[in-house]
Motif scaffolding. Sequence first.
Motif, PDB file in Angstrom:
ATOM      1  N   TYR A  11      18.366  15.683  20.134  1.00 45.13           N
ATOM      2  CA  TYR A  11      17.577  14.774  19.300  1.00 45.13           C
ATOM      3  C   TYR A  11      17.514  15.282  17.868  1.00 45.13           C
ATOM      4  CZ  TYR A  11      13.637  12.217  17.396  1.00 45.13           C
ATOM      5  OH  TYR A  11      12.831  11.458  16.589  1.00 45.13           O
ATOM      6  N   ARG A  12      17.274  16.569  17.709  1.00 41.70           N
ATOM      7  CA  ARG A  12      17.242  17.135  16.353  1.00 41.70           C
ATOM      8  C   ARG A  12      18.601  17.009  15.679  1.00 41.70           C
ATOM      9  NH1 ARG A  12      13.409  21.308  15.064  1.00 41.70           N
ATOM     10  NH2 ARG A  12      14.599  21.460  13.146  1.00 41.70           N
ATOM     11  N   GLY A  13      19.673  17.162  16.460  1.00 43.18           N
ATOM     12  CA  GLY A  13      21.013  16.992  15.913  1.00 43.18           C
ATOM     13  C   GLY A  13      21.266  15.559  15.478  1.00 43.18           C
ATOM     14  N   LEU A  14      20.785  14.596  16.268  1.00 40.38           N
ATOM     15  CA  LEU A  14      20.945  13.189  15.916  1.00 40.38           C
ATOM     16  C   LEU A  14      20.206  12.863  14.628  1.00 40.38           C
ATOM     17  CD1 LEU A  14      21.834  10.269  16.636  1.00 40.38           C
ATOM     18  CD2 LEU A  14      19.650  10.053  17.819  1.00 40.38           C
ATOM     19  N   ILE A  15      18.953  13.258  14.540  1.00 44.05           N
ATOM     20  CA  ILE A  15      18.150  12.961  13.348  1.00 44.05           C
ATOM     21  C   ILE A  15      18.704  13.671  12.118  1.00 44.05           C
ATOM     22  CG2 ILE A  15      15.844  13.158  12.337  1.00 44.05           C
ATOM     23  CD1 ILE A  15      16.194  11.012  14.543  1.00 44.05           C
ATOM     24  N   THR A  16      19.067  14.935  12.266  1.00 48.54           N
ATOM     25  CA  THR A  16      19.639  15.668  11.139  1.00 48.54           C
ATOM     26  C   THR A  16      20.992  15.091  10.752  1.00 48.54           C
ATOM     27  OG1 THR A  16      18.504  17.652  11.917  1.00 48.54           O
ATOM     28  CG2 THR A  16      20.225  17.967  10.300  1.00 48.54           C
ATOM     29  N   GLY A  17      21.774  14.663  11.740  1.00 49.42           N
ATOM     30  CA  GLY A  17      23.062  14.043  11.453  1.00 49.42           C
ATOM     31  C   GLY A  17      22.926  12.719  10.735  1.00 49.42           C
ATOM     32  N   LEU A  18      21.918  11.920  11.105  1.00 49.31           N
ATOM     33  CA  LEU A  18      21.684  10.655  10.399  1.00 49.31           C
ATOM     34  C   LEU A  18      21.300  10.907   8.944  1.00 49.31           C
ATOM     35  CD1 LEU A  18      19.785   8.603  13.117  1.00 49.31           C
ATOM     36  CD2 LEU A  18      22.113   8.225  12.282  1.00 49.31           C
ATOM     37  N   ALA A  19      20.440  11.891   8.725  1.00 52.63           N
ATOM     38  CA  ALA A  19      20.081  12.242   7.344  1.00 52.63           C
ATOM     39  C   ALA A  19      21.300  12.781   6.597  1.00 52.63           C
ATOM     40  CB  ALA A  19      18.958  13.276   7.342  1.00 52.63           C
ATOM     41  N   GLY A  21      24.314  11.917   7.143  1.00 45.96           N
ATOM     42  CA  GLY A  21      25.196  10.782   6.850  1.00 45.96           C
ATOM     43  C   GLY A  21      24.886  10.173   5.495  1.00 45.96           C
ATOM     44  N   TRP A  22      23.604  10.101   5.160  1.00 44.67           N
ATOM     45  CA  TRP A  22      23.235   9.595   3.835  1.00 44.67           C
ATOM     46  C   TRP A  22      23.655  10.580   2.751  1.00 44.67           C
ATOM     47  CZ3 TRP A  22      22.525   4.744   3.367  1.00 44.67           C
ATOM     48  CH2 TRP A  22      21.950   4.003   4.405  1.00 44.67           C
ATOM     49  N   VAL A  23      23.565  11.875   3.040  1.00 43.82           N
ATOM     50  CA  VAL A  23      24.016  12.882   2.076  1.00 43.82           C
ATOM     51  C   VAL A  23      25.525  12.762   1.877  1.00 43.82           C
ATOM     52  CG1 VAL A  23      24.314  15.371   1.737  1.00 43.82           C
ATOM     53  CG2 VAL A  23      22.117  14.466   2.476  1.00 43.82           C
ATOM     54  N   TRP A  24      26.260  12.568   2.982  1.00 44.56           N
ATOM     55  CA  TRP A  24      27.709  12.410   2.887  1.00 44.56           C
ATOM     56  C   TRP A  24      28.055  11.195   2.023  1.00 44.56           C
ATOM     57  CZ3 TRP A  24      31.547   8.942   3.636  1.00 44.56           C
ATOM     58  CH2 TRP A  24      32.847   9.435   3.692  1.00 44.56           C
ATOM     59  N   ALA A  25      27.368  10.076   2.271  1.00 48.61           N
ATOM     60  CA  ALA A  25      27.643   8.851   1.514  1.00 48.61           C
ATOM     61  C   ALA A  25      27.330   9.049   0.026  1.00 48.61           C
ATOM     62  CB  ALA A  25      26.831   7.690   2.074  1.00 48.61           C
ATOM     63  N   ALA A  26      26.197   9.677  -0.268  1.00 47.69           N
ATOM     64  CA  ALA A  26      25.827   9.897  -1.670  1.00 47.69           C
ATOM     65  C   ALA A  26      26.804  10.845  -2.351  1.00 47.69           C
ATOM     66  CB  ALA A  26      24.404  10.449  -1.748  1.00 47.69           C
ATOM     67  N   ALA A  27      27.212  11.900  -1.659  1.00 50.84           N
ATOM     68  CA  ALA A  27      28.158  12.850  -2.251  1.00 50.84           C
ATOM     69  C   ALA A  27      29.522  12.205  -2.463  1.00 50.84           C
ATOM     70  CB  ALA A  27      28.281  14.084  -1.368  1.00 50.84           C
ATOM     71  N   ALA A  28      29.952  11.372  -1.517  1.00 50.74           N
ATOM     72  CA  ALA A  28      31.236  10.688  -1.677  1.00 50.74           C
ATOM     73  C   ALA A  28      31.185   9.701  -2.836  1.00 50.74           C
ATOM     74  CB  ALA A  28      31.608   9.972  -0.378  1.00 50.74           C
ATOM     75  N   MET A  29      30.069   8.991  -2.981  1.00 49.12           N
ATOM     76  CA  MET A  29      29.944   8.050  -4.083  1.00 49.12           C
ATOM     77  C   MET A  29      29.874   8.780  -5.426  1.00 49.12           C
ATOM     78  SD  MET A  29      27.587   5.037  -2.345  1.00 49.12           S
ATOM     79  CE  MET A  29      26.178   5.517  -3.220  1.00 49.12           C
ATOM     80  N   ALA A  91      28.343  25.163  10.623  1.00 45.92           N
ATOM     81  CA  ALA A  91      28.158  23.712  10.524  1.00 45.92           C
ATOM     82  C   ALA A  91      29.057  23.073   9.461  1.00 45.92           C
ATOM     83  CB  ALA A  91      26.689  23.385  10.280  1.00 45.92           C
ATOM     84  N   PRO A  92      29.178  23.624   8.242  1.00 43.49           N
ATOM     85  CA  PRO A  92      30.106  23.007   7.286  1.00 43.49           C
ATOM     86  C   PRO A  92      31.562  23.071   7.750  1.00 43.49           C
ATOM     87  CG  PRO A  92      28.581  24.421   6.119  1.00 43.49           C
ATOM     88  CD  PRO A  92      28.368  24.658   7.582  1.00 43.49           C
ATOM     89  N   CYS A  93      31.926  24.153   8.418  1.00 54.38           N
ATOM     90  CA  CYS A  93      33.291  24.248   8.937  1.00 54.38           C
ATOM     91  C   CYS A  93      33.542  23.180   9.992  1.00 54.38           C
ATOM     92  CB  CYS A  93      33.549  25.637   9.512  1.00 54.38           C
ATOM     93  SG  CYS A  93      33.501  26.946   8.290  1.00 54.38           S
ATOM     94  N   PHE A  94      32.578  22.970  10.869  1.00 55.29           N
ATOM     95  CA  PHE A  94      32.705  21.950  11.909  1.00 55.29           C
ATOM     96  C   PHE A  94      32.765  20.560  11.285  1.00 55.29           C
ATOM     97  CE2 PHE A  94      31.008  19.059  15.112  1.00 55.29           C
ATOM     98  CZ  PHE A  94      31.788  19.398  16.204  1.00 55.29           C
ATOM     99  N   ALA A  95      31.936  20.304  10.284  1.00 51.07           N
ATOM    100  CA  ALA A  95      31.932  18.995   9.626  1.00 51.07           C
ATOM    101  C   ALA A  95      33.248  18.738   8.900  1.00 51.07           C
ATOM    102  CB  ALA A  95      30.752  18.899   8.655  1.00 51.07           C
ATOM    103  N   LEU A  96      33.774  19.757   8.235  1.00 51.84           N
ATOM    104  CA  LEU A  96      35.048  19.593   7.543  1.00 51.84           C
ATOM    105  C   LEU A  96      36.179  19.370   8.547  1.00 51.84           C
ATOM    106  CD1 LEU A  96      36.513  19.565   4.837  1.00 51.84           C
ATOM    107  CD2 LEU A  96      36.779  22.037   5.053  1.00 51.84           C
ATOM    108  N   VAL A 124      31.454  18.953   3.574  1.00 50.43           N
ATOM    109  CA  VAL A 124      30.867  20.297   3.513  1.00 50.43           C
ATOM    110  C   VAL A 124      29.379  20.204   3.187  1.00 50.43           C
ATOM    111  CG1 VAL A 124      30.887  22.461   2.214  1.00 50.43           C
ATOM    112  CG2 VAL A 124      33.031  21.469   3.001  1.00 50.43           C
ATOM    113  N   LEU A 125      28.997  19.320   2.278  1.00 56.21           N
ATOM    114  CA  LEU A 125      27.573  19.130   1.980  1.00 56.21           C
ATOM    115  C   LEU A 125      26.824  18.605   3.197  1.00 56.21           C
ATOM    116  CD1 LEU A 125      27.678  17.685  -1.628  1.00 56.21           C
ATOM    117  CD2 LEU A 125      26.845  19.914  -0.903  1.00 56.21           C
ATOM    118  N   TYR A 126      27.437  17.691   3.938  1.00 58.00           N
ATOM    119  CA  TYR A 126      26.864  17.206   5.189  1.00 58.00           C
ATOM    120  C   TYR A 126      26.647  18.374   6.153  1.00 58.00           C
ATOM    121  CZ  TYR A 126      26.891  15.279   9.902  1.00 58.00           C
ATOM    122  OH  TYR A 126      26.592  15.008  11.210  1.00 58.00           O
TER     123      TYR A 126
END
Length: 150
Positions: A11-19, A21-29, A91-96, A124-126
């Motif tokens: 559950y914590r992973g889901l909530i942190t991942g959703l947050a 996701g917004w960081v990923w979108a903002a960083a990509a934009m 975590a950044p390595c896994f996300a990348l 990486v920011l995600y």
Amino acid sequence: MTEINGLRLAYRGLITGLAGGWVWAAAAMLGGLLAGRQPLLPLEVLGGGDGRGELAIGMVVTQLAGGGVGMGFAYFFARYFTVRGTLLAAAPCFALLAWLAAGTFLPGAGDAAVPQLILGAASVLYGLLLGAGLPVRSQVQRQPSLSPST
């Protein structure tokens, strides 16, 4: 029964991942804007095209992927980390790695219009947010029950 509360961790992973996701979108934009391109282009590429309808689909894909990657990383890998520093490094390595694996299958992600460097940096920011937001092993260990019948 395991000594780790896996549902709480997922559950914590889901909530942190959703947050994240917004960081990923903002960083990509922001990366798209700094690169002199359209800032909405990375999300439109995730949606499979270059229109406003694809922008909405791109946001949905970002949230689904962010929540899924966060929950998967938390449940299958983060349960073994006992030190925050190693979690922040993994975590950044896994996300990348997740982006590099998934980004090759997107129809427009390999084009020159959206540089992989921008989307990799967003991943990486995600991952940094994911590593900072997930609990370490001692925070999700089950406490021994002190039952009067034992």
